[in-house]
Write a protein that holds these residues in place. Structure first.
Motif, PDB file in Angstrom:
ATOM      1  N   PHE A  23       0.389  18.179  27.608  1.00 23.31           N
ATOM      2  CA  PHE A  23      -0.269  17.301  27.342  1.00 23.31           C
ATOM      3  C   PHE A  23       1.738  16.751  27.245  1.00 23.31           C
ATOM      4  O   PHE A  23       2.196  16.958  27.001  1.00 23.31           O
ATOM      5  CB  PHE A  23      -0.699  16.520  25.605  1.00 23.31           C
ATOM      6  CG  PHE A  23       0.323  16.892  24.864  1.00 23.31           C
ATOM      7  CD1 PHE A  23       0.576  16.611  23.707  1.00 23.31           C
ATOM      8  CD2 PHE A  23       0.407  18.401  24.047  1.00 23.31           C
ATOM      9  CE1 PHE A  23       2.401  16.456  22.744  1.00 23.31           C
ATOM     10  CE2 PHE A  23       0.865  19.020  23.000  1.00 23.31           C
ATOM     11  CZ  PHE A  23       1.876  17.966  22.025  1.00 23.31           C
ATOM     12  N   MET A  24       1.785  15.277  27.428  1.00 22.54           N
ATOM     13  CA  MET A  24       3.256  14.831  26.530  1.00 22.54           C
ATOM     14  C   MET A  24       3.156  13.728  26.574  1.00 22.54           C
ATOM     15  O   MET A  24       1.927  13.038  27.095  1.00 22.54           O
ATOM     16  CB  MET A  24       4.076  14.585  28.662  1.00 22.54           C
ATOM     17  CG  MET A  24       3.987  15.929  29.173  1.00 22.54           C
ATOM     18  SD  MET A  24       4.257  15.910  30.611  1.00 22.54           S
ATOM     19  CE  MET A  24       6.723  15.891  30.322  1.00 22.54           C
ATOM     20  N   ILE A  25       3.991  12.972  25.303  1.00 22.52           N
ATOM     21  CA  ILE A  25       3.408  11.703  25.101  1.00 22.52           C
ATOM     22  C   ILE A  25       5.011  10.847  25.426  1.00 22.52           C
ATOM     23  O   ILE A  25       5.824  11.586  24.731  1.00 22.52           O
ATOM     24  CB  ILE A  25       3.539  12.109  23.438  1.00 22.52           C
ATOM     25  CG1 ILE A  25       1.852  12.536  22.755  1.00 22.52           C
ATOM     26  CG2 ILE A  25       3.068  10.314  22.929  1.00 22.52           C
ATOM     27  CD1 ILE A  25       1.550  12.710  22.026  1.00 22.52           C
ATOM     28  N   HIS A  26       4.977   9.416  25.733  1.00 24.47           N
ATOM     29  CA  HIS A  26       5.471   9.128  25.867  1.00 24.47           C
ATOM     30  C   HIS A  26       5.742   7.509  25.514  1.00 24.47           C
ATOM     31  O   HIS A  26       4.763   7.191  24.867  1.00 24.47           O
ATOM     32  CB  HIS A  26       6.090   8.679  27.619  1.00 24.47           C
ATOM     33  CG  HIS A  26       6.195  10.073  28.273  1.00 24.47           C
ATOM     34  ND1 HIS A  26       7.738  10.074  28.878  1.00 24.47           N
ATOM     35  CD2 HIS A  26       5.791  10.849  29.095  1.00 24.47           C
ATOM     36  CE1 HIS A  26       8.121  11.201  29.562  1.00 24.47           C
ATOM     37  NE2 HIS A  26       6.431  11.559  30.151  1.00 24.47           N
ATOM     38  N   GLY A  29       9.599   4.395  27.006  1.00 28.59           N
ATOM     39  CA  GLY A  29      10.308   5.464  28.062  1.00 28.59           C
ATOM     40  C   GLY A  29      10.571   6.295  28.108  1.00 28.59           C
ATOM     41  O   GLY A  29      11.877   6.745  28.195  1.00 28.59           O
ATOM     42  N   LYS A  30      10.332   6.904  26.774  1.00 25.29           N
ATOM     43  CA  LYS A  30      10.965   8.318  26.303  1.00 25.29           C
ATOM     44  C   LYS A  30      10.460   9.197  25.885  1.00 25.29           C
ATOM     45  O   LYS A  30       9.333   9.412  25.343  1.00 25.29           O
ATOM     46  CB  LYS A  30      12.203   8.435  24.568  1.00 25.29           C
ATOM     47  CG  LYS A  30      13.346   7.866  25.237  1.00 25.29           C
ATOM     48  CD  LYS A  30      14.240   7.240  24.146  1.00 25.29           C
ATOM     49  CE  LYS A  30      15.518   6.654  24.405  1.00 25.29           C
ATOM     50  NZ  LYS A  30      16.563   7.428  24.681  1.00 25.29           N
ATOM     51  N   LEU A  31      10.148  10.400  26.283  1.00 28.03           N
ATOM     52  CA  LEU A  31       9.174  11.414  26.376  1.00 28.03           C
ATOM     53  C   LEU A  31       9.879  12.404  24.646  1.00 28.03           C
ATOM     54  O   LEU A  31      10.273  12.134  24.414  1.00 28.03           O
ATOM     55  CB  LEU A  31      10.132  12.957  26.233  1.00 28.03           C
ATOM     56  CG  LEU A  31       9.362  13.913  26.542  1.00 28.03           C
ATOM     57  CD1 LEU A  31       7.390  13.967  26.888  1.00 28.03           C
ATOM     58  CD2 LEU A  31       9.721  15.409  27.561  1.00 28.03           C
ATOM     59  N   VAL A  32       8.566  11.546  23.390  1.00 27.39           N
ATOM     60  CA  VAL A  32       8.233  12.142  22.180  1.00 27.39           C
ATOM     61  C   VAL A  32       8.006  13.492  22.288  1.00 27.39           C
ATOM     62  O   VAL A  32       8.197  14.065  21.523  1.00 27.39           O
ATOM     63  CB  VAL A  32       7.535  11.265  21.528  1.00 27.39           C
ATOM     64  CG1 VAL A  32       7.177  11.104  20.272  1.00 27.39           C
ATOM     65  CG2 VAL A  32       7.713   9.639  21.757  1.00 27.39           C
ATOM     66  N   SER A  33       6.456  13.686  22.676  1.00 23.22           N
ATOM     67  CA  SER A  33       6.529  15.404  22.547  1.00 23.22           C
ATOM     68  C   SER A  33       5.532  15.965  23.601  1.00 23.22           C
ATOM     69  O   SER A  33       5.170  14.919  24.089  1.00 23.22           O
ATOM     70  CB  SER A  33       5.283  15.233  21.117  1.00 23.22           C
ATOM     71  OG  SER A  33       5.039  16.482  21.394  1.00 23.22           O
ATOM     72  N   GLU A  34       5.850  17.004  23.527  1.00 22.99           N
ATOM     73  CA  GLU A  34       4.999  17.674  24.634  1.00 22.99           C
ATOM     74  C   GLU A  34       4.826  18.535  24.237  1.00 22.99           C
ATOM     75  O   GLU A  34       5.002  19.667  23.747  1.00 22.99           O
ATOM     76  CB  GLU A  34       5.959  17.744  26.184  1.00 22.99           C
ATOM     77  CG  GLU A  34       7.164  18.752  25.851  1.00 22.99           C
ATOM     78  CD  GLU A  34       7.783  18.835  27.386  1.00 22.99           C
ATOM     79  OE1 GLU A  34       7.060  18.587  28.422  1.00 22.99           O
ATOM     80  OE2 GLU A  34       8.797  18.405  27.677  1.00 22.99           O
ATOM     81  N   GLY A  41       1.604  26.268  31.697  1.00 22.97           N
ATOM     82  CA  GLY A  41       3.132  26.235  31.061  1.00 22.97           C
ATOM     83  C   GLY A  41       4.016  25.021  31.507  1.00 22.97           C
ATOM     84  O   GLY A  41       3.611  24.711  32.277  1.00 22.97           O
ATOM     85  N   PRO A  42       5.126  24.677  31.137  1.00 23.52           N
ATOM     86  CA  PRO A  42       5.667  23.612  31.953  1.00 23.52           C
ATOM     87  C   PRO A  42       5.772  23.286  33.361  1.00 23.52           C
ATOM     88  O   PRO A  42       6.429  22.708  34.052  1.00 23.52           O
ATOM     89  CB  PRO A  42       7.063  23.216  31.177  1.00 23.52           C
ATOM     90  CG  PRO A  42       7.273  24.754  30.548  1.00 23.52           C
ATOM     91  CD  PRO A  42       5.941  25.539  30.548  1.00 23.52           C
ATOM     92  N   ASP A  43       5.173  24.824  34.207  1.00 22.16           N
ATOM     93  CA  ASP A  43       5.563  24.985  35.305  1.00 22.16           C
ATOM     94  C   ASP A  43       4.146  24.946  36.571  1.00 22.16           C
ATOM     95  O   ASP A  43       4.443  25.520  37.578  1.00 22.16           O
ATOM     96  CB  ASP A  43       6.614  25.756  35.828  1.00 22.16           C
ATOM     97  CG  ASP A  43       8.308  26.477  35.612  1.00 22.16           C
ATOM     98  OD1 ASP A  43       8.645  25.705  35.750  1.00 22.16           O
ATOM     99  OD2 ASP A  43       8.726  27.010  35.109  1.00 22.16           O
ATOM    100  N   THR A  44       3.492  24.739  35.353  1.00 23.59           N
ATOM    101  CA  THR A  44       2.032  25.325  35.970  1.00 23.59           C
ATOM    102  C   THR A  44       1.731  23.668  36.805  1.00 23.59           C
ATOM    103  O   THR A  44       1.667  22.698  36.182  1.00 23.59           O
ATOM    104  CB  THR A  44       0.931  25.469  35.247  1.00 23.59           C
ATOM    105  OG1 THR A  44       1.250  26.429  34.568  1.00 23.59           O
ATOM    106  CG2 THR A  44      -0.637  25.799  35.583  1.00 23.59           C
ATOM    107  N   THR A  45       0.662  24.006  37.963  1.00 23.29           N
ATOM    108  CA  THR A  45       0.043  22.723  39.567  1.00 23.29           C
ATOM    109  C   THR A  45      -0.920  22.732  37.867  1.00 23.29           C
ATOM    110  O   THR A  45      -2.294  23.368  38.170  1.00 23.29           O
ATOM    111  CB  THR A  45       0.533  23.613  40.227  1.00 23.29           C
ATOM    112  OG1 THR A  45       1.895  23.594  41.060  1.00 23.29           O
ATOM    113  CG2 THR A  45      -0.492  21.941  41.450  1.00 23.29           C
TER     114      THR A  45
END
Length: 155
Positions: A23-26, A29-34, A41-45
């Motif tokens: 998940f990513m919460i913006h 305009g700013k990234l709050v949490s991921e 992981g962050p590099d997973t397609t």
């Protein structure tokens, strides 16, 4: 946004959903949490299937509105260098509209990883539009084809 609200969201995902990858919460305009659930992981397609169709169809609609192409343009004109010397009648008549609506006439499920331009212009098209098997009520959709419209938008 409170930290507790984010923790509540994460707990809800873990308790009520069986397949969250990340998940990513913006906010503003700013990234709050991921975060990611193992093994992701962050590099997973991430394969997004229907979301990809929504984005591609939106981009196509904008491009069509700007007069860049039409839903009735022939697909074979997208990739003339890849087309067979003597394309079938169904391939010759295949329109962008059929790519977007997943009704190209292929009668089998095409693997997500096999999606490529060469495949599209060389496979045999069994019919002009999507097929419904009346015995099983199975509708044969062609999921990769709306994304080929994205190639047209990029051109």
């Amino acid at each position: 946004m409170s930290s507790q609200a984010i923790l509540d969201f994460i707990q809800s995902c873990e308790e009520e959903t069986d397949a969250v990858h990340s998940f990513m919460i913006h906010r503003h305009g700013k990234l709050v949490s991921e975060g990611w659930w193992s093994p992701h992981g962050p590099d997973t397609t991430h394969i997004m299937h229907s979301m990809s169709k929504a984005f591609t169809s939106t981009a196509a609609g904008i491009a069509i509105g700007e007069g860049l192409f039409s839903l009735d343009d022939k697909v074979i004109s997208l990739f003339p260098e890849k087309a067979p010397e003597k394309p079938s009648r169904n391939l010759s008549n295949l329109r962008i509209r059929q790519l977007i609506t997943m009704s190209t006439g292929h009668q089998f499920k095409v693997s997500f990883y096999e999606r490529c331009v060469l495949m599209t212009v060389t496979l045999r098209f069994e019919s002009e539009v999507a097929i419904i098997d009346v015995d099983t009520n199975v509708v044969y959709f062609d999921e990769p084809y709306p994304q080929l419209v994205g190639v047209k938008v990029e051109k």
